[in-house]
Design a protein around this motif. Structure first.
Motif, mmCIF file in Angstrom:
data_model
loop_
_atom_site.group_PDB
_atom_site.id
_atom_site.type_symbol
_atom_site.label_atom_id
_atom_site.label_comp_id
_atom_site.label_asym_id
_atom_site.label_seq_id
_atom_site.Cartn_x
_atom_site.Cartn_y
_atom_site.Cartn_z
ATOM 1 N N ARG A 140 0.836 -1.215 0.000
ATOM 2 C CA ARG A 140 0.000 0.000 0.000
ATOM 3 C C ARG A 140 0.860 1.251 0.000
ATOM 4 N N ALA A 141 1.968 1.227 0.733
ATOM 5 C CA ALA A 141 2.876 2.387 0.745
ATOM 6 C C ALA A 141 3.500 2.596 -0.628
ATOM 7 N N THR A 145 3.038 5.906 -3.083
ATOM 8 C CA THR A 145 4.202 6.618 -3.625
ATOM 9 C C THR A 145 4.102 6.719 -5.140
ATOM 10 N N GLU A 146 3.670 5.669 -5.793
ATOM 11 C CA GLU A 146 3.555 5.672 -7.245
ATOM 12 C C GLU A 146 2.444 6.586 -7.733
ATOM 13 N N GLU A 147 1.414 6.791 -6.909
ATOM 14 C CA GLU A 147 0.292 7.642 -7.291
ATOM 15 C C GLU A 147 0.614 9.125 -7.191
ATOM 16 N N THR A 148 1.648 9.469 -6.427
ATOM 17 C CA THR A 148 1.988 10.895 -6.269
ATOM 18 C C THR A 148 2.992 11.357 -7.265
#
Length: 148
Positions: A140-141, A145-148
């Motif tokens: 989930r972390a 991170t990939e979404e930001t």
């Protein structure tokens, strides 16, 4: 000096939120152990007896984590990991390979196929629950991170 273990500590459930786990093992006793020892309020453990059944279930539902035995008839657990990692939408599924094998080749093959974790049988169920929780949290972390 001998230390006595503190028995006053209270041990609660490992999982703190709703968790969906898929456990794939051809041994019915291992599947039952998964259901019993990983159960907690809000935790659903779905079991499959082989890779084909697991693929059918995964086509219908999403899971927070999966546990695959290596030695199963038909497609083995390591091949199942590789198969899923090659399919879109399964790159972020935390997968723990749980097996009686502890040789270097089996460990390396599992990770090369894309396993997130590896645990040897006999299983320490409390440790496995903590490792599943960690795998889910880490995935989930990474996703955040990939979404930001």
């Amino acid at each position: 000096m001998t230390r006595i273990a503190d028995t006053s500590a209270r041990y609660d459930w490992v999982f703190e939120s709703a968790t969906e786990i898929l456990a794939v093992d051809d041994d019915p006793i291992q599947r039952e152990f998964c259901s019993v020892y990983l159960s907690a309020p809000g935790v659903t453990v779905t079991t499959a007896e082989d890779a084909e059944e697991a693929l059918a279930i995964l086509a219908e539902r999403r899971f927070d984590a999966a546990l695959f035995d290596v030695d199963m008839p038909g497609m083995n657990g390591i091949d199942l990991v590789a198969h899923l990692r090659a399919r879109p939408g399964f790159d972020d599924l935390p997968i723990m390979v749980v097996t009686g094998r502890e040789d270097m080749v089996s460990i390396d093959r599992a990770y090369e196929a894309g396993a997130t974790g590896f645990m040897c049988k006999p299983v320490n169920w409390r440790l496995l629950a903590h490792q599943i929780k960690f795998m889910i949290r880490a995935h989930r972390a990474i996703r955040r991170t990939e979404e930001t």
